[in-house]
Write a protein that holds these residues in place. Structure first.
Motif, PDB file in Angstrom:
ATOM      1  N   LEU A  18     -84.078 -40.205  28.376  1.00 48.77           N
ATOM      2  CA  LEU A  18     -83.861 -41.449  28.241  1.00 48.77           C
ATOM      3  C   LEU A  18     -83.192 -41.643  26.822  1.00 48.77           C
ATOM      4  CD1 LEU A  18     -84.091 -44.547  28.844  1.00 48.77           C
ATOM      5  CD2 LEU A  18     -86.213 -44.397  27.767  1.00 48.77           C
ATOM      6  N   ALA A  19     -83.420 -40.968  25.674  1.00 50.86           N
ATOM      7  CA  ALA A  19     -83.018 -41.083  24.425  1.00 50.86           C
ATOM      8  C   ALA A  19     -81.687 -40.619  24.520  1.00 50.86           C
ATOM      9  CB  ALA A  19     -83.908 -40.438  23.447  1.00 50.86           C
ATOM     10  N   ALA A  20     -81.501 -39.570  25.293  1.00 50.44           N
ATOM     11  CA  ALA A  20     -79.836 -38.832  25.267  1.00 50.44           C
ATOM     12  C   ALA A  20     -78.940 -39.791  26.044  1.00 50.44           C
ATOM     13  CB  ALA A  20     -80.097 -37.569  25.965  1.00 50.44           C
ATOM     14  N   TRP A  21     -79.556 -40.501  26.891  1.00 49.67           N
ATOM     15  CA  TRP A  21     -78.957 -41.449  27.802  1.00 49.67           C
ATOM     16  C   TRP A  21     -78.311 -42.874  26.844  1.00 49.67           C
ATOM     17  CZ3 TRP A  21     -80.612 -46.624  28.771  1.00 49.67           C
ATOM     18  CH2 TRP A  21     -79.703 -47.545  29.504  1.00 49.67           C
ATOM     19  N   LEU A  42     -75.609 -36.584  39.174  1.00 48.93           N
ATOM     20  CA  LEU A  42     -74.775 -37.554  39.116  1.00 48.93           C
ATOM     21  C   LEU A  42     -74.421 -37.425  37.395  1.00 48.93           C
ATOM     22  CD1 LEU A  42     -72.933 -39.892  39.809  1.00 48.93           C
ATOM     23  CD2 LEU A  42     -74.886 -41.445  39.621  1.00 48.93           C
ATOM     24  N   SER A  43     -75.083 -37.240  36.555  1.00 50.49           N
ATOM     25  CA  SER A  43     -75.114 -37.349  35.071  1.00 50.49           C
ATOM     26  C   SER A  43     -74.117 -36.191  34.790  1.00 50.49           C
ATOM     27  CB  SER A  43     -76.298 -37.170  34.341  1.00 50.49           C
ATOM     28  OG  SER A  43     -77.078 -38.335  34.642  1.00 50.49           O
ATOM     29  N   MET A  86     -73.503 -35.942  25.519  1.00 52.24           N
ATOM     30  CA  MET A  86     -74.843 -36.270  25.672  1.00 52.24           C
ATOM     31  C   MET A  86     -75.101 -36.740  27.172  1.00 52.24           C
ATOM     32  SD  MET A  86     -75.964 -36.234  22.835  1.00 52.24           S
ATOM     33  CE  MET A  86     -77.467 -36.657  23.227  1.00 52.24           C
ATOM     34  N   ILE A  87     -74.318 -36.996  27.902  1.00 51.96           N
ATOM     35  CA  ILE A  87     -74.677 -37.166  29.351  1.00 51.96           C
ATOM     36  C   ILE A  87     -74.996 -36.059  29.894  1.00 51.96           C
ATOM     37  CG2 ILE A  87     -73.412 -38.021  31.518  1.00 51.96           C
ATOM     38  CD1 ILE A  87     -71.647 -40.045  30.314  1.00 51.96           C
ATOM     39  N   LEU A  88     -74.364 -34.830  29.557  1.00 54.68           N
ATOM     40  CA  LEU A  88     -74.847 -33.486  30.074  1.00 54.68           C
ATOM     41  C   LEU A  88     -76.305 -33.312  29.591  1.00 54.68           C
ATOM     42  CD1 LEU A  88     -71.518 -31.473  29.558  1.00 54.68           C
ATOM     43  CD2 LEU A  88     -72.505 -32.202  31.568  1.00 54.68           C
ATOM     44  N   VAL A  89     -76.427 -33.508  28.506  1.00 55.17           N
ATOM     45  CA  VAL A  89     -77.794 -33.293  27.909  1.00 55.17           C
ATOM     46  C   VAL A  89     -79.051 -34.291  28.669  1.00 55.17           C
ATOM     47  CG1 VAL A  89     -79.353 -34.019  25.993  1.00 55.17           C
ATOM     48  CG2 VAL A  89     -77.218 -32.719  25.528  1.00 55.17           C
ATOM     49  N   THR A  90     -78.459 -35.384  29.006  1.00 58.62           N
ATOM     50  CA  THR A  90     -79.449 -36.228  29.879  1.00 58.62           C
ATOM     51  C   THR A  90     -79.564 -35.647  31.100  1.00 58.62           C
ATOM     52  OG1 THR A  90     -78.282 -38.376  28.983  1.00 58.62           O
ATOM     53  CG2 THR A  90     -79.484 -38.603  30.937  1.00 58.62           C
ATOM     54  N   GLY A  91     -78.514 -35.165  31.930  1.00 59.51           N
ATOM     55  CA  GLY A  91     -78.769 -34.642  33.087  1.00 59.51           C
ATOM     56  C   GLY A  91     -79.471 -33.276  32.921  1.00 59.51           C
TER      57      GLY A  91
END
Length: 321
Positions: A188-191, A259-260, A209-214
């Motif tokens: 959530l923080a990365a998103w 998807l992320s 950061m989207i890749l980190v979220t996924g």
């Protein structure tokens, strides 16, 4: 029944629903309010930028609401079956009922619903929550259920998850759920950071950061998936065996994580091979220099370029004649 909330008097607090609890509903409503607000703002945007912003906002809010909602979901693992079993202790009378198990990060919900619902002059519709998060004692909740005289099927299933049970699954579920929840909050923080970077028009860093979220969502799935390595003791009701499987929250998180990753990889690829397309999709062009545009429209540039200076006669002193 009580006057205010319709709960039975011997239940001191409201029971948590196994499907959607109130926290999930509140989270979904909050994100829907954000979505509606942005849709109202999009009305004032013209051209293709409206659709670009619509796609960005919808995908971003979808990923965010999934990350938050699944943290409070009780459907990471579930099992259900219709059985014929005893209902009360020290009684040989059997009832037909549907029993269910719903496992989440915070604990397990055990449900019991009669088929039909009214049997033995009673309404059989129970939903009991047993928590293993910090600050809650699973053993105390189980002991409280014994004191309240919960139906036999609920106590039989809950006993399988107690710390002193020979099944030995309590520690596995508690530790796996703890780390799975922690990694989801990191996602959530990365998103949030990815949205800030994209808003600041730093697409490559936002893609990272989207890749980190996924990635952290995948780590959460792996953490919770380790519970499948520990086989749950057989939950047997006569000739019916209750077998658990991964629930909708697990598969929804997996789809959102993929998807992320796809979005992050796509932005990175476009930034390298098609920066102009990326600029249009993410609306990175800067059209704020309106003053220069107005001046350019006011003057006829082509006329000024083709204009030739005229010969003006001048006297020897340099004054115009």
């Amino acid at each position: 029944m009580t006057f205010y909330d319709g709960l039975y008097p011997f239940y001191p607090t409201a029971r948590t629903p196994a499907g959607f609890n109130t926290i999930e509903i509140v989270v979904i409503i909050i994100f829907l309010v954000f979505l509606v607000s942005f849709l109202i703002i999009l009305i004032g945007i013209r051209g293709a930028e409206r659709f670009h912003w619509l796609a960005r906002i919808t995908l971003s809010l979808f990923i965010g609401v999934v990350i938050v909602a699944v943290n409070f979901s009780n459907n990471w693992e579930r099992a259900s079956a219709t059985v014929n079993t005893t209902y009360k202790s020290f009684s040989s009378v059997n009832v037909n009922a549907e029993v269910g198990i719903h496992v989440g990060f915070s604990g397990v919900n055990v449900t019991l619903k009669g088929v039909p619902e009214i049997q033995q002059n009673e309404t059989i519709n129970y939903n009991e929550e047993f928590l293993w998060t910090s600050g809650n004692s699973f053993a105390d909740a189980y002991r409280d259920g014994l004191e309240r005289g919960l139906p036999d099927p609920i106590l039989y299933i809950a006993e399988k998850f107690t710390p002193n049970s020979p099944c030995g699954v309590f520690s596995q579920y508690k530790v796996s759920s703890h780390y799975a929840s922690a990694t989801m909050w990191v996602a959530l923080a990365a998103w949030m950071l990815a949205n800030i970077l994209l808003w600041l028009k730093v697409p490559l860093s936002g893609a990272y950061m989207i890749l980190v979220t996924g990635a952290f969502m995948i780590f959460s799935l792996i953490s919770f998936g380790t519970t499948r390595k520990t086989e749950l003791c057989a939950i047997q009701f006569n000739d019916v065996t209750l077998r658990s499987s991964l629930g909708p929250s697990f598969w929804l998180t997996l789809a959102t994580a993929l998807l992320s990753l796809i979005i992050g990889i796509t932005i990175m690829a476009l930034s390298v091979w098609a920066p102009q397309i990326l600029s249009k999709v993410l609306v990175l062009t800067d059209n704020t220099n309106d003053e220069d545009t107005d001046i350019e429209d006011y003057y006829n540039v082509h006329y000024r370029e083709n204009e030739k200076p005229t010969d003006v006669p001048m006297n020897t002193l340099g004054n115009v004649v």
